[in-house]
Each structure stands twice: as C-alpha cells, then as structure tokens.
Design a protein around this motif. Structure first.
Motif, PDB file in Angstrom:
ATOM      1  N   MET A   1     -11.020   0.741  -3.578  1.00 23.79           N
ATOM      2  CA  MET A   1     -10.393  -0.534  -3.950  1.00 23.79           C
ATOM      3  C   MET A   1      -8.869  -0.381  -3.968  1.00 23.79           C
ATOM      4  O   MET A   1      -8.150  -1.100  -3.292  1.00 23.79           O
ATOM      5  CB  MET A   1     -10.920  -0.947  -5.349  1.00 23.79           C
ATOM      6  N   VAL A   2      -8.442   0.574  -4.762  1.00 24.68           N
ATOM      7  CA  VAL A   2      -6.995   0.833  -4.843  1.00 24.68           C
ATOM      8  C   VAL A   2      -6.467   1.207  -3.462  1.00 24.68           C
ATOM      9  O   VAL A   2      -5.417   0.746  -3.021  1.00 24.68           O
ATOM     10  CB  VAL A   2      -6.708   1.973  -5.845  1.00 24.68           C
ATOM     11  N   LEU A   3      -7.294   1.997  -2.788  1.00 21.24           N
ATOM     12  CA  LEU A   3      -6.906   2.454  -1.467  1.00 21.24           C
ATOM     13  C   LEU A   3      -6.725   1.266  -0.517  1.00 21.24           C
ATOM     14  O   LEU A   3      -5.804   1.228   0.283  1.00 21.24           O
ATOM     15  CB  LEU A   3      -7.987   3.399  -0.932  1.00 21.24           C
ATOM     16  N   ARG A   4      -7.632   0.296  -0.678  1.00 20.53           N
ATOM     17  CA  ARG A   4      -7.580  -0.849   0.225  1.00 20.53           C
ATOM     18  C   ARG A   4      -6.324  -1.674  -0.022  1.00 20.53           C
ATOM     19  O   ARG A   4      -5.667  -2.138   0.898  1.00 20.53           O
ATOM     20  CB  ARG A   4      -8.839  -1.707   0.059  1.00 20.53           C
ATOM     21  N   ILE A   5      -6.033  -1.858  -1.291  1.00 22.40           N
ATOM     22  CA  ILE A   5      -4.818  -2.611  -1.632  1.00 22.40           C
ATOM     23  C   ILE A   5      -3.589  -1.897  -1.084  1.00 22.40           C
ATOM     24  O   ILE A   5      -2.709  -2.499  -0.465  1.00 22.40           O
ATOM     25  CB  ILE A   5      -4.695  -2.782  -3.165  1.00 22.40           C
ATOM     26  N   LEU A   6      -3.592  -0.600  -1.257  1.00 17.54           N
ATOM     27  CA  LEU A   6      -2.476   0.204  -0.781  1.00 17.54           C
ATOM     28  C   LEU A   6      -2.338   0.091   0.729  1.00 17.54           C
ATOM     29  O   LEU A   6      -1.252  -0.108   1.264  1.00 17.54           O
ATOM     30  CB  LEU A   6      -2.711   1.669  -1.175  1.00 17.54           C
ATOM     31  N   ASN A   7      -3.493   0.164   1.376  1.00 13.44           N
ATOM     32  CA  ASN A   7      -3.525   0.086   2.828  1.00 13.44           C
ATOM     33  C   ASN A   7      -3.007  -1.273   3.301  1.00 13.44           C
ATOM     34  O   ASN A   7      -2.231  -1.389   4.242  1.00 13.44           O
ATOM     35  CB  ASN A   7      -4.959   0.323   3.312  1.00 13.44           C
ATOM     36  N   ASN A   8      -3.443  -2.316   2.577  1.00 12.07           N
ATOM     37  CA  ASN A   8      -2.999  -3.673   2.877  1.00 12.07           C
ATOM     38  C   ASN A   8      -1.494  -3.791   2.774  1.00 12.07           C
ATOM     39  O   ASN A   8      -0.830  -4.341   3.654  1.00 12.07           O
ATOM     40  CB  ASN A   8      -3.634  -4.631   1.866  1.00 12.07           C
ATOM     41  N   ALA A   9      -0.985  -3.267   1.686  1.00  9.22           N
ATOM     42  CA  ALA A   9       0.455  -3.327   1.440  1.00  9.22           C
ATOM     43  C   ALA A   9       1.199  -2.597   2.545  1.00  9.22           C
ATOM     44  O   ALA A   9       2.209  -3.070   3.070  1.00  9.22           O
ATOM     45  CB  ALA A   9       0.776  -2.710   0.086  1.00  9.22           C
ATOM     46  N   LEU A  10       0.621  -1.471   2.942  1.00 11.32           N
ATOM     47  CA  LEU A  10       1.253  -0.673   3.985  1.00 11.32           C
ATOM     48  C   LEU A  10       1.289  -1.432   5.308  1.00 11.32           C
ATOM     49  O   LEU A  10       2.299  -1.453   6.003  1.00 11.32           O
ATOM     50  CB  LEU A  10       0.488   0.644   4.152  1.00 11.32           C
ATOM     51  N   THR A  11       0.174  -2.085   5.637  1.00 14.93           N
ATOM     52  CA  THR A  11       0.115  -2.865   6.865  1.00 14.93           C
ATOM     53  C   THR A  11       1.154  -3.971   6.840  1.00 14.93           C
ATOM     54  O   THR A  11       1.848  -4.220   7.821  1.00 14.93           O
ATOM     55  CB  THR A  11      -1.280  -3.493   7.040  1.00 14.93           C
ATOM     56  N   LYS A  12       1.235  -4.629   5.690  1.00 14.92           N
ATOM     57  CA  LYS A  12       2.198  -5.719   5.569  1.00 14.92           C
ATOM     58  C   LYS A  12       3.622  -5.197   5.737  1.00 14.92           C
ATOM     59  O   LYS A  12       4.440  -5.807   6.407  1.00 14.92           O
ATOM     60  CB  LYS A  12       2.046  -6.402   4.217  1.00 14.92           C
ATOM     61  N   PHE A  13       3.875  -4.054   5.135  1.00 16.17           N
ATOM     62  CA  PHE A  13       5.207  -3.483   5.229  1.00 16.17           C
ATOM     63  C   PHE A  13       5.526  -3.128   6.671  1.00 16.17           C
ATOM     64  O   PHE A  13       6.613  -3.414   7.167  1.00 16.17           O
ATOM     65  CB  PHE A  13       5.303  -2.230   4.359  1.00 16.17           C
ATOM     66  N   LYS A  14       4.517  -2.561   7.352  1.00 19.42           N
ATOM     67  CA  LYS A  14       4.699  -2.211   8.754  1.00 19.42           C
ATOM     68  C   LYS A  14       5.094  -3.435   9.559  1.00 19.42           C
ATOM     69  O   LYS A  14       6.014  -3.429  10.341  1.00 19.42           O
ATOM     70  CB  LYS A  14       3.387  -1.665   9.314  1.00 19.42           C
ATOM     71  N   TYR A  15       4.353  -4.526   9.316  1.00 12.51           N
ATOM     72  CA  TYR A  15       4.615  -5.768  10.034  1.00 12.51           C
ATOM     73  C   TYR A  15       6.039  -6.217   9.758  1.00 12.51           C
ATOM     74  O   TYR A  15       6.808  -6.520  10.653  1.00 12.51           O
ATOM     75  CB  TYR A  15       3.623  -6.835   9.575  1.00 12.51           C
ATOM     76  N   PHE A  16       6.375  -6.196   8.477  1.00 11.41           N
ATOM     77  CA  PHE A  16       7.699  -6.620   8.058  1.00 11.41           C
ATOM     78  C   PHE A  16       8.764  -5.762   8.727  1.00 11.41           C
ATOM     79  O   PHE A  16       9.724  -6.243   9.291  1.00 11.41           O
ATOM     80  CB  PHE A  16       7.796  -6.472   6.537  1.00 11.41           C
ATOM     81  N   TYR A  17       8.487  -4.454   8.713  1.00  8.82           N
ATOM     82  CA  TYR A  17       9.487  -3.532   9.225  1.00  8.82           C
ATOM     83  C   TYR A  17       9.679  -3.689  10.726  1.00  8.82           C
ATOM     84  O   TYR A  17      10.788  -3.656  11.237  1.00  8.82           O
ATOM     85  CB  TYR A  17       9.079  -2.093   8.906  1.00  8.82           C
ATOM     86  N   THR A  18       8.588  -3.866  11.439  1.00  5.07           N
ATOM     87  CA  THR A  18       8.697  -3.907  12.889  1.00  5.07           C
ATOM     88  C   THR A  18       9.203  -5.253  13.395  1.00  5.07           C
ATOM     89  O   THR A  18       9.914  -5.314  14.377  1.00  5.07           O
ATOM     90  CB  THR A  18       7.327  -3.639  13.543  1.00  5.07           C
ATOM     91  N   TYR A  19       8.792  -6.328  12.735  1.00  6.79           N
ATOM     92  CA  TYR A  19       9.065  -7.618  13.347  1.00  6.79           C
ATOM     93  C   TYR A  19      10.293  -8.324  12.789  1.00  6.79           C
ATOM     94  O   TYR A  19      10.856  -9.178  13.441  1.00  6.79           O
ATOM     95  CB  TYR A  19       7.833  -8.510  13.254  1.00  6.79           C
ATOM     96  N   TYR A  20      10.707  -7.972  11.608  1.00 10.29           N
ATOM     97  CA  TYR A  20      11.903  -8.623  11.102  1.00 10.29           C
ATOM     98  C   TYR A  20      13.109  -7.779  11.480  1.00 10.29           C
ATOM     99  O   TYR A  20      13.355  -6.728  10.909  1.00 10.29           O
ATOM    100  CB  TYR A  20      11.793  -8.842   9.599  1.00 10.29           C
TER     101      TYR A  20
END
Lengths: 326, 513
Positions: free
Chosen positions: A1-20
């Motif tokens: 569960m925690v892992l999934r949230i963390l993973n989600n956050a990481l994916t979002k950050f990746k998106y943010f980092y690459t596209y903005y």
C-alpha cells in the motif's frame, strides 16, 4: 500500500520533471541553492557573496540566453566567447579614447549584432553548418580582438561601475538589466510568432518549411538577436570583470554558454526547453563554482571536474527516454 | 534441405501508436523458394520483415526458425540465426570500397579478435561471387556503384556469413528494368542453392515473374498465400487492393456532377501544368515526364498510382521543391514560377505531406500550435504577438468541426493517435486561405473509420468552400469515391485521364497491370 502510494508519487514526479520544461532547470537550481546553504550557511548567504554571485551570473546569462536561441533551433553557436571579447574590447578602446560611455556601449552592442548578422548569413544563406560557420567566427573574432588591442590589457575602466552599483540592496543594476532583457526574450519566445517559428524549426524543420514558414529568415533573425545579446554580454564582462579587458578575455565562454543551456534544460536537438533556461543554467553553473570556492576547493582543475560531472548528470536527465542521441 | 520450413512467423501482431501495422499475420518461408510479400503502401510488409529481423519487437506471436522457437531481440540475434536483411540502399557505407563493405556488413564479433587476412578473405569472397555469378570490382568505392550493385554488395555480405534466409525489402524499386533482370538471375541461382528468400514488392508483375509463392497483405492483415503459377496479374491486383465497404469510400454525390463537368468547356483552370518535366536531385526521386494536368476551382482531382509512380514528386513540383527542367505552371491562365513552399502559399497552394511523422507533425508542439503554424496571420495582434485567446477559440472550433479526439487543445500532438494527428494536419490546411490543397496519401496508415471521416472532410471542404483538392493516392477506391476527375500515373508519366462518371474500377486497374 505504502509502496504503491510512493510509486504513484514517483511516477507523477517523473511526469512533472520530464514534461514541465521550467521544472527541468528550476528544481535542480533550488536543490543546488539549498545544498549550498546547508553546506556553508555563513559564507554563502553573506550579502557580499550574493553580490559576487549575481555579478558573475550577469555576463554568462546574456551569452547563455543568446546561445539558447540558437540551440532551440537545433543549431549551435561557437562564437559567444569571441563575440563577447570583441565587443568588450571595442567598448574598452572607445571608452578610453572618447571617454563617452554611452557611445562605447552602443558601438559594442552594434558590433555584437553585426557578428550575429554575419553568422546568420553564413548559416541561412550560404548554408554552412552552424557548427562550422560559428567555429570560423570564433577564430576570426578572437584574432580581431588581438589585432585591435595590440595584445595589450586595457584596465581601469571605472566608468562601468554604473552597472555594479546596488544602492544598498546587494543586487547590482547590471543584473537587474539582464533579468529585464531575459524577460524580453521570454516574451519573444512564448508570445510572438517568431518564437513559435523558432521552436518549430528546432522541433521539425522540414515540416515547418513545408508549412510555408520563412525558416531562413527566422534563423537569420535568431542569430542576429543572439549577437546583440553577446554584445551586451561583452559590456557586462567589463563591468563585472574588474573594469578590465585583456585579449584572451572570455576565452572558452562559448562552452560555458552551452553548458549553461544544458543545465538549464535546453535540449541540444532543438525544439524543447524553457525560455528562462539560459538564466537558470548560468545561475547553476555560477553557484556551483561559487560553493566549491567557499568550501575551500580553489584548484581550478578540481572545480572543472566537478562541473563536468554535474554536466554529465544534467545531460543524462535531459535525454532520458530517448532511444538514442547523436 | 529442400522444401523444409525455414521461418514460420505465427500470429504476429505489431502495433504502433494509433495503428495496428501487422495484425495476426502468419507467414511461412521454405528453403529453396522465393516467397513474395505483396501489398500496398502501409500494408505492413516492411514491418513484418523488420519483426523477423529483430528491428521491431512483436506485441504478440511467435517466430520459429528451422522449427525451433526463437526470440529475436535485435538484428544481431537474427544474423546469428542465418537471417539477413537486404535494404534498398541505406545499409551500405558509401565511402568504403566494395570489399570493405562486404567485410563490415558481414562483420561478426568473432572476427574482431581473429586475424583478418585480406587476401584470404578476398579469395573467400571471390569464390562466393563466382558461384552465384556475381560480378563486382573489389576496390571500387561503393558510392560509385549503381543501386543494383549496392544491392549485390549486401547480398554477398549476407552470403559471406552463411546466411540461409534472405529478406529483401523492396529491392527492385530503385532499379532499372535491365538491373531487375540481373538481380533476378542472382536470386534464381541462390534459390537453386537452397536458400530461403523473401521478396517484398508492390509490383505485381515482378512478384509473378520470380516468386514461387506470394503472400498478399492489406491494411496489416494477410489476405491470402497463393502459388504464383495458379494466379494471374489481374486477380492479384484485386486481392492486393481489396475493396473497402462502400460507405467508407463513397463520399461523393453525383447530384452536382453535371455543373462540374460543364465548366471544363468554358472556364480557365485554377492551376494547369503544361508539359512539365523534372530533373531528379536524388537517386530516389522519380523524374516527371511531360505532365499535363488541370485543376479547376472547387474540384477534387485524384492522381492514382502506386509507389514510385511520381505522385509525391508531382505534389512537390507544385510547391517548388523539385527542379523543373521543362514546361510551365499556369495559375489562372498566367505563367508563374514557384520556387519554394513560401511562394506556393502566396499563390494559395498548400501541400500536406505523405509522411506525417517526418514532414508533417511538429512533435514538441501542442495540438493547437500544430494546427495554426501555417496561419498565424489570423491570430496575430500588434504585428508579431500571438493572441492566445483567439488561437484557443479557433483551435477548439476546429477540434469540434473535425471531431479530433484529444484530451485538450494543449495536449502534445504526439499523444494523439495517427488518425487524429492526420485530422490536425487537415485542419492546418483548412485554416490557411489556400485555393488548392494537395493531399498526399491522406489516409494511409490510419484506421478505417477515420479514413472515411477524412475523405468526407476533403470533399465537403472542396464543395462548400470552393477550394480545389488534389488527392495523390495509391488507393483506387479513394480516387473513385472522392474525385471528380482521376489521372492515372505510372513511371513519372500520366497515362490516362478519366472523368469520374459511371467509371469502372477494373477499367482503371487495367492501366497498371
């Protein structure tokens, strides 16, 4: 569960980092500043040090912003260092001989523009690869500096202290002017037709040409504006560099400009990068050297090595997700 | 070895964003046969080959070589299994000699540490060449060779690493008739030696000439595998082109046709090409020969022909991208010279390229910015500034009108499917105030529903706004369903002109058999 949230956050950050595109440069800069503060709070946040950093950022930002215009089109410009030296030298000589600061600055900026015009003609009309055309510029304008200066240092140009005044704020006027110019470039790139075409050329020149855009003219214009910025960079070089110019001033600055662009998140393949990338990248490069000095790393070789390693890191982050690069 | 199975590609599926390039195709290749892969532009022939050669990873399906299941992850894996791909002319190194090319193209890592004995290698290659009757000068630089000889260099290189399975991707398209014969002689010799050869082509007669079996692909799907001795050219063309459901292509209504036709007598055409010939600037460019063509205002004209017929060159001539050696372009009866796309747009001629990804899309741009790159004039304020509100409104309007599926007008164009990307490009053309829009293969490589939509858009645009359209297509149904007049092109020449009234499909196809 925690892992999934963390993973989600990481994916979002990746998106943010690459596209903005802004975040590509802003996040590392903020991290760098925070790390610098943490490592040496007393010295780094010292107002005098801040003023020194801002003074060093100023000329580099101007040439990095010019270089950025060229890199965004997928071309490269190797002339900023020599152009900066040539304009600075002309300004210095004119200041010395006429004692008219305004005239000297205007002529220097005009010379910078001329250098840009020549680069633009070489690339867009004679169809010489920008790398080769501006390599020729690099050599020719450096020779020009050596000839007009007679190989001698010109110093004591205290008139240029108008740009280093800070009225007690520790923010030099020259830096404020530079930020204003960067904002103008930001508006040019994001709000005007020319900016749109410029990004388009970097993204897919064939498509833009087929769409009926006068790509050659836009290229010419970009090189010209870049030249003007190099001219301003030359003037700031005198002001921020101890009121003196020697024939080898600004040597290698073209590489600092390119490095600033890479740190600022400007893709060397063109078409992608935030208009403030030049400013942010130049800031990063300057702060990086500054903190090393504050930490007692005074060996230039060590400094350069660290800069090189950071550059590799930035470049890797920038091209992540691409299948291959040239 | 004779007749045993060399390659079996089973239920291969390969998807690209927005399109299924190869859909559930099973393809088998035996030793000692030449197996033709026949299909139109975008049928999935090259993709299938590249899957077998390890360039593309299949989304689904298995590959067996010599009856063993294999996983081919890269061309290197493929070569280890004895598979070699011969590509048109991309895969040679022009500045090296023939022998160096053969050595490098047949290069394997094992040779890196072993000593390279030049004279021994020469003897080895000499033996291979004489066995197959191939004649090449070893010390000639490859850039000086003809296209056919470059092909042979690749074949010899493949043989030098004992490849048993040869994949030939459109080998004949850059070749002259005589060169094709020479190549075929070599292929027949290879076949006799027991090699398995796949031969990709879109030319029906060649497939019939040389192949033992032919597999026909259409829109990424396999239509049939046939023995070539049991079939004739006409049936083969029909199989290759297929026939789409009527509602997909029949967008034109015959009601207003008489008014269109009556104009041919009196009116001056918008654009007229008179005896246009061109001088090709690259090896791949097809020279145009004595092209005569007329386009009237508000008319939809189709130019039908297969790849290599010179359709794209014709389109590019109209926007000044080919070198016209002879002939005139008339605009409303007046002679004009068009030197660049910029000048073409000044005359109201706009070209939408065939290869969306290479020449059409601006990948870093949003949907909106891709749409109005040619028409920023209409969203300008104060000379050079972009009025972003106006831009957004125009873009939303077009997205609605053309039914573009996108999450937002500010979504990156690369996030859209192929069909929707094409719609954005059509919108780009519509936003300009062009008088003639050239659509180069407007519906290749997109799904069928969007195909129909785009055809309807082109048609409505011509009828409602009076804008002429020149549709360059290799799809006979597209030409028949859309155009008022159809020109048939082949080898850089216009061979027939038809008025699209009670026109028989087979009548058009006869020209190409």
């Amino acid at each position: 569960m925690v892992l999934r949230i963390l993973n989600n956050a990481l994916t979002k950050f990746k998106y943010f980092y690459t596209y903005y595109e802004l975040s590509r440069a802003l996040i590392p800069l903020i991290i760098l500043i925070l790390v610098s503060i943490a490592m040496s709070p007393r010295y780094f946040l010292n107002p005098v040090n801040i003023k020194v950093v801002l003074m060093q950022i100023t000329p580099l930002t101007l040439i990095a912003t010019g270089e950025m215009l060229i890199i965004l089109m997928g071309s490269i410009d190797l002339s900023p260092g020599s152009a900066q030296a040539a304009t600075a030298m002309i300004a210095a000589i004119l200041t010395r001989t006429t004692n008219n600061l305004l005239l000297a600055i205007l002529v220097a900026v005009a010379l910078g523009t001329l250098i840009g015009v020549i680069n633009g003609v070489l690339v867009s009309k004679l169809r010489i690869y920008s790398f080769v055309a501006t390599l020729a510029s690099l050599v020719i304008w450096r020779s020009f500096v050596i000839i007009v200066s007679g190989g001698k240092l010109i110093y004591g140009l205290t008139q240029y202290s108008v740009f280093t005044q800070d009225f007690g704020t520790y923010i030099p006027i020259g830096f404020v002017l530079t930020v204003f110019i960067v904002i103008l470039i930001y508006v040019l790139l994001t709000k005007t037709v020319i900016g749109r075409y410029l990004y388009g050329i970097g993204s897919n020149e064939d498509a833009v040409r087929l769409a009926g855009v006068r790509a050659d003219f836009v290229k010419f214009l970009a090189f010209t504006i870049a030249g003007t910025l190099y001219g301003l960079g030359g003037v700031m070089l005198i002001a921020m560099g101890g009121f003196a110019v020697d024939p080898w001033s600004a040597r290698g600055n073209e590489l600092n400009a390119i490095a600033s662009c890479v740190l600022g998140g400007i893709m060397l393949t063109g078409g992608s990068g935030h208009p403030l990338g030049g400013l942010l990248g130049a800031s990063m490069l300057t702060i990086l050297t500054n903190i090393l000095v504050l930490l007692g790393v005074t060996e230039i070789a060590v400094q350069q090595t660290v800069v090189g390693i950071v550059l590799i890191g930035a470049a890797t982050a920038l091209t992540r997700g691409l299948r291959y690069v040239k | 070895m004779q007749s045993s199975l060399a390659v079996l590609a089973e239920n291969i599926v390969k998807r690209f964003p927005g399109v299924v390039a190869v859909n559930n195709v099973t393809f088998d290749l035996r030793y000692g046969e030449i197996h033709g892969l026949l299909g139109q532009n975008g049928a999935g022939k090259s993709t299938l080959l590249k899957v077998v050669y390890g360039v593309h990873k299949p989304d689904h399906g298995n590959i067996y070589v010599d009856n063993r299941k294999v996983f081919i992850k890269s061309p290197r894996d493929a070569r280890k299994l004895g598979i070699a791909l011969v590509h048109q002319e991309i895969a040679v190194l022009p500045h090296l000699t023939v022998l160096e090319n053969i050595a490098l193209l047949g290069f394997s890592w094992g040779n890196l540490i072993s000593k390279f004995d030049r004279s021994e290698f020469k003897n080895y290659i000499d033996k291979i060449m004489s066995r197959f009757g191939i004649d090449l000068e070893f010390n000639e630089k490859v850039r000086n060779l003809s296209s056919a000889e470059k092909m042979l260099v690749q074949i010899v290189a493949a043989l030098s690493i004992n490849a048993k399975i040869l994949l030939l991707d459109e080998p004949t398209s850059p070749l002259s008739l005589h060169e094709v014969e020479k190549l075929f002689d070599v292929l027949k010799q290879l076949k006799k030696e027991g090699l398995a050869i796949t031969f990709v082509t879109h030319r029906v007669n060649e497939a019939l000439d040389i192949c033992d079996r032919i597999t026909i692909l259409r829109n990424g799907e396999k239509v049939a595998t046939v023995e070539s001795k049991d079939i004739d050219a006409h049936t083969l063309i029909k199989l290759m082109l297929g026939r789409e459901p009527e509602e997909l292509y029949r967008v034109r209504v015959d009601k207003d046709i008489e008014t269109i036709f009556s104009r041919y007598l009196g009116e001056v055409p918008l654009i007229e090409l008179k005896n246009i010939s061109t001088q090709p600037q690259t090896a791949a460019e097809v020279p145009l020969k004595n092209i005569n063509l007329k386009i009237y205002r508000g008319e939809v004209v189709a130019v039908f022909g297969f790849i290599g017929a010179g359709k794209t060159e014709l389109g590019k001539t109209l926007i000044g991208l080919t070198k016209v050696s002879h002939g005139d372009i008339l605009y409303m009866g007046k002679k004009i010279k068009i030197k660049s796309p910029v000048e073409a747009i000044k005359h109201g001629i706009f070209y939408l390229p065939e290869d969306r990804r290479v020449e059409g899309l601006i990948p870093h741009f949003t949907v909106t910015a891709n749409m109005d790159i040619s028409s920023l004039d209409i969203v300008k304020k104060f000379g050079i500034f972009i009025d972003s509100l106006k831009e957004l409104n125009i873009s939303l309007d077009m997205i609605k009108k053309l039914n573009v599926v996108t999450s937002s007008p500010y979504a990156k164009i690369t996030q859209l499917s192929g069909g929707n990307q094409q719609k954005v490009l059509v919108a780009r053309a519509m936003l300009t105030n062009a008088k003639l829009v050239i659509f180069d293969e407007p519906t290749v490589g997109i799904d069928v529903a969007t195909k129909a939509e785009i055809r309807r858009l082109i048609y409505r645009y011509a009828r409602e706004r009076g804008v002429s359209s020149l549709v360059l297509t290799s799809d006979v149904d597209e030409a028949l369903g859309l155009a008022d007049r159809i020109y048939v092109m082949r080898d850089g020449k216009i061979i027939r002109e038809y008025i699209n009234k009670n026109l028989d499909r087979d009548e058009i196809l006869k020209n190409l058999a």
